[in-house]
Scaffold this motif. Structure first.
Motif, mmCIF file in Angstrom:
data_model
loop_
_atom_site.group_PDB
_atom_site.id
_atom_site.type_symbol
_atom_site.label_atom_id
_atom_site.label_comp_id
_atom_site.label_asym_id
_atom_site.label_seq_id
_atom_site.Cartn_x
_atom_site.Cartn_y
_atom_site.Cartn_z
ATOM 1 N N ILE A 46 0.809 -1.217 0.000
ATOM 2 C CA ILE A 46 0.000 0.000 0.000
ATOM 3 C C ILE A 46 0.846 1.273 0.000
ATOM 4 C CG2 ILE A 46 -1.858 1.319 1.121
ATOM 5 C CD1 ILE A 46 -2.826 -1.290 2.367
ATOM 6 N N LEU A 47 1.772 1.401 0.946
ATOM 7 C CA LEU A 47 2.534 2.645 1.086
ATOM 8 C C LEU A 47 3.712 2.731 0.133
ATOM 9 C CD1 LEU A 47 2.587 3.127 4.962
ATOM 10 C CD2 LEU A 47 1.049 4.167 3.279
ATOM 11 N N GLY A 48 4.091 1.647 -0.495
ATOM 12 C CA GLY A 48 5.228 1.685 -1.410
ATOM 13 C C GLY A 48 6.552 1.682 -0.662
ATOM 14 N N ARG A 49 7.521 2.423 -1.181
ATOM 15 C CA ARG A 49 8.866 2.404 -0.598
ATOM 16 C C ARG A 49 8.920 3.355 0.601
ATOM 17 N NH1 ARG A 49 13.444 -0.030 -2.032
ATOM 18 N NH2 ARG A 49 12.422 -0.818 -3.902
ATOM 19 N N VAL A 50 9.256 2.812 1.758
ATOM 20 C CA VAL A 50 9.324 3.579 2.999
ATOM 21 C C VAL A 50 10.686 3.348 3.656
ATOM 22 C CG1 VAL A 50 6.830 3.410 3.349
ATOM 23 C CG2 VAL A 50 8.354 1.739 4.438
ATOM 24 N N ILE A 51 11.044 4.242 4.577
ATOM 25 C CA ILE A 51 12.297 4.126 5.316
ATOM 26 C C ILE A 51 12.015 3.688 6.751
ATOM 27 C CG2 ILE A 51 14.224 5.402 6.329
ATOM 28 C CD1 ILE A 51 14.804 5.114 3.499
ATOM 29 N N ASP A 52 12.586 2.573 7.158
ATOM 30 C CA ASP A 52 12.573 2.137 8.558
ATOM 31 C C ASP A 52 13.724 2.882 9.242
ATOM 32 O OD1 ASP A 52 12.607 0.866 10.993
ATOM 33 O OD2 ASP A 52 12.691 -1.174 10.183
ATOM 34 N N ALA A 67 9.440 6.591 7.843
ATOM 35 C CA ALA A 67 9.224 7.794 7.036
ATOM 36 C C ALA A 67 8.567 7.378 5.726
ATOM 37 C CB ALA A 67 10.546 8.500 6.772
ATOM 38 N N ILE A 68 7.454 8.041 5.391
ATOM 39 C CA ILE A 68 6.634 7.656 4.234
ATOM 40 C C ILE A 68 6.587 8.825 3.261
ATOM 41 C CG2 ILE A 68 4.350 6.883 3.503
ATOM 42 C CD1 ILE A 68 3.908 6.218 6.581
ATOM 43 N N PRO A 69 7.070 8.681 2.043
ATOM 44 C CA PRO A 69 6.987 9.781 1.079
ATOM 45 C C PRO A 69 5.539 10.058 0.680
ATOM 46 C CG PRO A 69 7.842 7.793 0.026
ATOM 47 C CD PRO A 69 7.753 7.491 1.487
ATOM 48 N N THR A 70 5.102 11.288 0.870
ATOM 49 C CA THR A 70 3.743 11.704 0.507
ATOM 50 C C THR A 70 3.797 13.067 -0.176
ATOM 51 O OG1 THR A 70 3.505 12.479 2.812
ATOM 52 C CG2 THR A 70 2.469 10.386 2.238
ATOM 53 N N PRO A 71 4.410 13.163 -1.356
ATOM 54 C CA PRO A 71 4.550 14.452 -2.037
ATOM 55 C C PRO A 71 3.201 15.006 -2.484
ATOM 56 C CG PRO A 71 5.138 12.665 -3.515
ATOM 57 C CD PRO A 71 4.926 12.042 -2.153
ATOM 58 N N GLY A 72 3.180 16.293 -2.702
ATOM 59 C CA GLY A 72 1.970 16.962 -3.180
ATOM 60 C C GLY A 72 1.810 18.307 -2.530
ATOM 61 N N HIS A 73 1.628 18.308 -1.209
ATOM 62 C CA HIS A 73 1.564 19.588 -0.497
ATOM 63 C C HIS A 73 2.889 20.320 -0.631
ATOM 64 C CE1 HIS A 73 0.525 22.585 2.468
ATOM 65 N NE2 HIS A 73 1.595 22.267 3.174
ATOM 66 N N ARG A 86 2.018 2.092 23.122
ATOM 67 C CA ARG A 86 0.590 2.396 23.272
ATOM 68 C C ARG A 86 -0.204 2.171 21.998
ATOM 69 N NH1 ARG A 86 -0.865 5.578 27.694
ATOM 70 N NH2 ARG A 86 -2.976 5.185 26.926
ATOM 71 N N GLY A 87 0.436 1.640 20.949
ATOM 72 C CA GLY A 87 -0.240 1.432 19.687
ATOM 73 C C GLY A 87 0.473 2.143 18.558
ATOM 74 N N THR A 88 -0.172 2.169 17.393
ATOM 75 C CA THR A 88 0.440 2.718 16.184
ATOM 76 C C THR A 88 -0.248 4.014 15.775
ATOM 77 O OG1 THR A 88 1.015 0.504 15.437
ATOM 78 C CG2 THR A 88 1.040 2.242 13.789
ATOM 79 N N TYR A 89 0.563 5.020 15.418
ATOM 80 C CA TYR A 89 0.063 6.338 15.049
ATOM 81 C C TYR A 89 0.606 6.730 13.685
ATOM 82 C CZ TYR A 89 -1.225 6.594 19.964
ATOM 83 O OH TYR A 89 -1.765 6.334 21.195
ATOM 84 N N LEU A 90 -0.285 7.190 12.818
ATOM 85 C CA LEU A 90 0.089 7.679 11.500
ATOM 86 C C LEU A 90 -0.039 9.206 11.499
ATOM 87 C CD1 LEU A 90 0.745 7.356 8.473
ATOM 88 C CD2 LEU A 90 -1.720 7.044 8.079
ATOM 89 N N PHE A 91 1.086 9.880 11.371
ATOM 90 C CA PHE A 91 1.115 11.337 11.323
ATOM 91 C C PHE A 91 1.155 11.761 9.863
ATOM 92 C CE2 PHE A 91 2.872 10.059 15.365
ATOM 93 C CZ PHE A 91 2.177 10.861 16.245
ATOM 94 N N THR A 92 0.051 12.323 9.385
ATOM 95 C CA THR A 92 -0.048 12.654 7.965
ATOM 96 C C THR A 92 0.745 13.901 7.607
ATOM 97 O OG1 THR A 92 -1.984 14.127 8.106
ATOM 98 C CG2 THR A 92 -2.403 11.742 7.988
ATOM 99 N N GLY A 93 1.083 14.764 8.601
ATOM 100 C CA GLY A 93 1.582 16.074 8.251
ATOM 101 C C GLY A 93 0.528 16.787 7.418
ATOM 102 N N ASP A 94 0.947 17.609 6.481
ATOM 103 C CA ASP A 94 -0.028 18.342 5.676
ATOM 104 C C ASP A 94 -0.423 17.595 4.407
ATOM 105 O OD1 ASP A 94 -0.061 20.240 7.600
ATOM 106 O OD2 ASP A 94 0.962 21.804 6.463
ATOM 107 N N LEU A 146 -2.575 6.994 1.956
ATOM 108 C CA LEU A 146 -2.677 6.966 3.413
ATOM 109 C C LEU A 146 -4.047 6.461 3.854
ATOM 110 C CD1 LEU A 146 -0.917 10.318 4.414
ATOM 111 C CD2 LEU A 146 0.060 8.013 4.385
ATOM 112 N N ARG A 147 -5.089 6.869 3.146
ATOM 113 C CA ARG A 147 -6.437 6.421 3.490
ATOM 114 C C ARG A 147 -6.587 4.912 3.263
ATOM 115 N NH1 ARG A 147 -10.668 8.190 0.711
ATOM 116 N NH2 ARG A 147 -12.090 8.377 2.489
#
Length: 321
Positions: free
Chosen positions: A215-221, A230-236, A249-257, A287-288
């Motif tokens: 789903i997320l493609g190439r990511v950096i551990d 770190a997940i590349p999400t270009p556009g903004h 405490r669980g997993t959190y996805l921080f979308t940034g902008d 991300l969705r």
């Protein structure tokens, strides 16, 4: 004829001025070399509670007044009829500690200058941020002082002013990371803050060095132990990053902008301010899709906390205050 003679000189001077305005305060860049990236993993294995990351806190560092049309694309048919207006949006910084690596922030929040207008200036700055709100003790330095732990580094989602504005209030010796070739929005005298003026170096996260994931493609551990991605999400912005934290405490996805607002995330409507709208739509949809496939993940957009998630100086979680 005389005018033609001087045109190359005028062009050279104008080009030099533009280059100066773009480069002023922009620190030197170096490539971040991550630990060896494990291959052939699946998210079900990774998204277990990771005991390496603890002391996970959302810092609310103040609010800025911006156009609603910047936060969410009002031209989307899902928002037909909604009018633009000025609104106050919250500016957050996200703190977490890794048992072996140290303590970190995602984005820098706001420094104490935002009690009196902030540290963003320029000919068009008032269009983007027309007013600020910040209570005494709400600035990023005060939050860190109350933590009483050494801040090792800041991982930026991107280099827009409301995400870099806390840097002047951070301790000397802090390291800073951003996406590879991420553009620094610091255009004197148009829109600038000089937030990175004192940085000797900015480390760039290049997703091509990462691992391919569903789903997320190439990511950096980032730490190499499946706790922080770190997940590349270009556009903004051209090299915007979102981040995934797998904590005790669980997993959190921080979308940034990639999604300013929780409403925009739920509706699938991208932010209004975009560098590349097609990329922005693709990043948001990615991300969705990830969140839909992994409902245990708690999604935290750049400027709006979802129901049940609260800022505060204790570990956070669903239903905590």
């Amino acid at each position: 004829m005389k005018i033609k003679r001087y045109l190359p000189i005028v062009f050279f001077l104008a080009t030099s001025l533009i280059q100066f305005c773009i480069s002023v305060g922009n620190p030197d860049r170096e490539t971040f070399h991550p630990p060896e990236q494990k291959q052939s993993q699946n998210w079900q294995t990774i998204l277990q509670k990771n005991q390496s990351i603890t002391d996970f806190t959302i810092f609310h560092t103040g609010s800025v007044e911006v156009p609603l049309s910047g936060m969410i694309n009002l031209d989307d048919p899902k928002l037909k009829g909604e009018k633009d207006k000025r609104i106050f949006v919250d500016v957050y910084s996200f703190w977490f500690c890794h048992k072996l690596q140290g303590c970190f922030l995602i984005d820098s929040g706001l420094d104490s200058s935002f009690q009196k207008g902030g540290n963003l200036k320029g000919l068009i700055s008032s269009y983007y941020i027309s007013d600020t709100k910040q209570s005494p003790g709400q600035d990023i330095t005060s939050h860190l002082n109350r933590k009483g732990k050494l801040l090792k580094a800041v991982y930026f989602t991107h280099l827009h002013g409301d995400h870099t504005a806390g840097v002047p209030g951070l301790p000397k010796g802090t390291d800073f990371y951003a996406g590879a070739k991420e553009e620094y929005i610091n255009y004197w005298p148009i829109y600038y803050g000089g937030h990175l003026d004192t940085l000797k170096q900015l480390k760039e996260i290049d997703s091509s060095q990462g691992m391919e994931m569903p789903i997320l493609g190439r990511v950096i551990d980032v730490f190499g132990d499946g706790s922080f991605f770190a997940i590349p999400t270009p556009g903004h912005s051209n090299s915007h990053l979102s981040y995934l934290v797998v904590s005790d405490r669980g997993t959190y996805l921080f979308t940034g902008d990639a999604s300013h607002t929780y409403r925009g995330f739920l509706l699938g409507v991208e932010s209004g301010w975009q560098d590349n709208r097609k990329q922005a739509k693709n990043s948001l949809e990615k991300l969705r899709n990830f969140a839909a496939a992994n409902p245990q993940v708690k999604v935290i957009p750049g400027h709006e906390l979802p129901p049940g998630i609260f800022a505060g100086e204790q570990k956070i979680g669903i239903g905590s205050k």
